[in-house]
Scaffold this motif. Structure first.
Motif, PDB file in Angstrom:
ATOM      1  N   GLN A 101       0.831  -1.208   0.000  1.00  0.00           N
ATOM      2  CA  GLN A 101       0.000   0.000   0.000  1.00  0.00           C
ATOM      3  C   GLN A 101       0.867   1.261   0.000  1.00  0.00           C
ATOM      4  O   GLN A 101       0.590   2.220  -0.708  1.00  0.00           O
ATOM      5  CB  GLN A 101      -0.934  -0.008   1.220  1.00  0.00           C
ATOM      6  CG  GLN A 101      -2.034   1.047   1.166  1.00  0.00           C
ATOM      7  CD  GLN A 101      -3.022   0.792   0.021  1.00  0.00           C
ATOM      8  OE1 GLN A 101      -3.292  -0.345  -0.352  1.00  0.00           O
ATOM      9  NE2 GLN A 101      -3.551   1.876  -0.549  1.00  0.00           N
ATOM     10  N   THR A 133      -0.705  -1.345  -5.454  1.00  0.00           N
ATOM     11  CA  THR A 133      -1.420  -1.428  -4.187  1.00  0.00           C
ATOM     12  C   THR A 133      -2.559  -2.419  -4.397  1.00  0.00           C
ATOM     13  O   THR A 133      -2.867  -2.803  -5.527  1.00  0.00           O
ATOM     14  CB  THR A 133      -2.035  -0.081  -3.767  1.00  0.00           C
ATOM     15  OG1 THR A 133      -3.153   0.194  -4.619  1.00  0.00           O
ATOM     16  CG2 THR A 133      -1.004   1.038  -3.867  1.00  0.00           C
ATOM     17  N   GLY A 136      -6.240  -0.730  -0.694  1.00  0.00           N
ATOM     18  CA  GLY A 136      -6.632  -0.692   0.715  1.00  0.00           C
ATOM     19  C   GLY A 136      -7.222  -1.986   1.231  1.00  0.00           C
ATOM     20  O   GLY A 136      -7.637  -2.072   2.387  1.00  0.00           O
ATOM     21  N   LEU A 137      -7.275  -3.020   0.390  1.00  0.00           N
ATOM     22  CA  LEU A 137      -7.911  -4.275   0.801  1.00  0.00           C
ATOM     23  C   LEU A 137      -6.880  -5.276   1.325  1.00  0.00           C
ATOM     24  O   LEU A 137      -5.733  -5.290   0.876  1.00  0.00           O
ATOM     25  CB  LEU A 137      -8.637  -4.898  -0.398  1.00  0.00           C
ATOM     26  CG  LEU A 137      -9.775  -4.054  -0.982  1.00  0.00           C
ATOM     27  CD1 LEU A 137     -10.235  -4.627  -2.319  1.00  0.00           C
ATOM     28  CD2 LEU A 137     -10.945  -3.989  -0.009  1.00  0.00           C
ATOM     29  N   PHE A 139      -4.355  -7.695   3.736  1.00  0.00           N
ATOM     30  CA  PHE A 139      -3.228  -7.384   4.633  1.00  0.00           C
ATOM     31  C   PHE A 139      -2.227  -6.420   4.022  1.00  0.00           C
ATOM     32  O   PHE A 139      -1.557  -5.688   4.745  1.00  0.00           O
ATOM     33  CB  PHE A 139      -2.542  -8.657   5.134  1.00  0.00           C
ATOM     34  CG  PHE A 139      -1.778  -9.415   4.086  1.00  0.00           C
ATOM     35  CD1 PHE A 139      -0.463  -9.082   3.803  1.00  0.00           C
ATOM     36  CD2 PHE A 139      -2.365 -10.475   3.403  1.00  0.00           C
ATOM     37  CE1 PHE A 139       0.249  -9.791   2.840  1.00  0.00           C
ATOM     38  CE2 PHE A 139      -1.669 -11.171   2.449  1.00  0.00           C
ATOM     39  CZ  PHE A 139      -0.356 -10.827   2.161  1.00  0.00           C
ATOM     40  N   THR A 140      -2.124  -6.401   2.699  1.00  0.00           N
ATOM     41  CA  THR A 140      -1.218  -5.395   2.121  1.00  0.00           C
ATOM     42  C   THR A 140      -1.884  -4.030   2.147  1.00  0.00           C
ATOM     43  O   THR A 140      -1.241  -3.009   2.339  1.00  0.00           O
ATOM     44  CB  THR A 140      -0.773  -5.736   0.679  1.00  0.00           C
ATOM     45  OG1 THR A 140      -1.832  -5.503  -0.236  1.00  0.00           O
ATOM     46  CG2 THR A 140      -0.250  -7.161   0.564  1.00  0.00           C
ATOM     47  N   GLY A 141      -3.198  -4.037   1.971  1.00  0.00           N
ATOM     48  CA  GLY A 141      -3.943  -2.780   1.941  1.00  0.00           C
ATOM     49  C   GLY A 141      -3.948  -2.062   3.274  1.00  0.00           C
ATOM     50  O   GLY A 141      -3.908  -0.824   3.329  1.00  0.00           O
ATOM     51  N   THR A 142      -4.001  -2.837   4.357  1.00  0.00           N
ATOM     52  CA  THR A 142      -3.996  -2.226   5.687  1.00  0.00           C
ATOM     53  C   THR A 142      -2.584  -1.909   6.149  1.00  0.00           C
ATOM     54  O   THR A 142      -2.404  -1.309   7.209  1.00  0.00           O
ATOM     55  CB  THR A 142      -4.617  -3.178   6.734  1.00  0.00           C
ATOM     56  OG1 THR A 142      -3.852  -4.402   6.718  1.00  0.00           O
ATOM     57  CG2 THR A 142      -6.071  -3.478   6.431  1.00  0.00           C
ATOM     58  N   GLU A 144      -0.392  -4.174   6.941  1.00  0.00           N
ATOM     59  CA  GLU A 144       0.053  -5.221   7.870  1.00  0.00           C
ATOM     60  C   GLU A 144       1.277  -5.952   7.323  1.00  0.00           C
ATOM     61  O   GLU A 144       2.112  -6.440   8.080  1.00  0.00           O
ATOM     62  CB  GLU A 144      -1.100  -6.210   8.062  1.00  0.00           C
ATOM     63  CG  GLU A 144      -1.074  -6.973   9.354  1.00  0.00           C
ATOM     64  CD  GLU A 144      -2.284  -7.905   9.465  1.00  0.00           C
ATOM     65  OE1 GLU A 144      -2.161  -8.895  10.188  1.00  0.00           O
ATOM     66  OE2 GLU A 144      -3.319  -7.652   8.810  1.00  0.00           O
TER      67      GLU A 144
END
Ligand code: MG
Length: 159
Positions: A101, A133, A136-137, A139-142, A144
């Motif tokens: 992200q 990206t 925002g979805l 685990f990569t999006g957040t 984490e």
């Protein structure tokens, strides 16, 4: 010719350096792992090993082995390239995608391609690195973690 695919994930955490394709990227977090946690280089190595049906990085560089604590993944990529050569394979091309992200990776991609190409003994034109990206979805999006996919083509050298 042989095709290979690699996929890897590492968690993002504070207090770690962010290394992608051997490039240290200034960022508030880095990837957690036994080695330098270079998720891009790990996906590339797994693609190469997969194409040659020579296992995966977990079998060659086990994270239970203290020898690989903090290991420079580019060094491991050189070892994988030597292993492939000893089996008569050379790298045709690699195409990889990093899922992250943040931060913006575009400025660092030329250096990543250069490092990866050098370690595999090929020209930069044979190595593609892309970043996306996931809107925002997941685990990569957040933020984490980060993930990377890689595919490669190996060519038999005839030796
Ligand atoms: Mg890994």
């Amino acid at each position: 010719m042989r095709i290979g695919h690699g996929y890897d994930v590492h968690r993002l955490t504070e207090g770690r350096r962010l290394i992608l394709g051997g490039v240290e990227i200034p960022w508030e977090k880095g990837l957690l792992g036994h080695s330098d946690a270079d998720v891009l280089t790990h996906a590339v190595m797994d693609a190469l090993l997969g194409a040659a049906a020579l296992g995966d990085i977990g079998t060659h560089f086990p994270d239970s082995d203290p020898a690989y604590a903090g290991a420079d993944s580019l060094r491991l990529l050189k070892q994988v390239t030597r292993l492939l050569r000893s089996h008569g394979w050379q790298v045709g091309n690699v195409d990889a995608t990093i899922l992250a992200q943040r931060p913006k990776l575009a400025p660092h991609i030329p250096a990543m391609r250069e490092h990866l190409a050098r370690c595999m003994g090929v020209e930069i034109e044979q190595v593609s690195v892309k970043a996306t990206t996931e809107e925002g979805l997941g685990f990569t999006g957040t933020g984490e973690g980060m993930a990377a996919h890689a595919v490669c083509l190996l060519e038999k050298t005839g030796s």
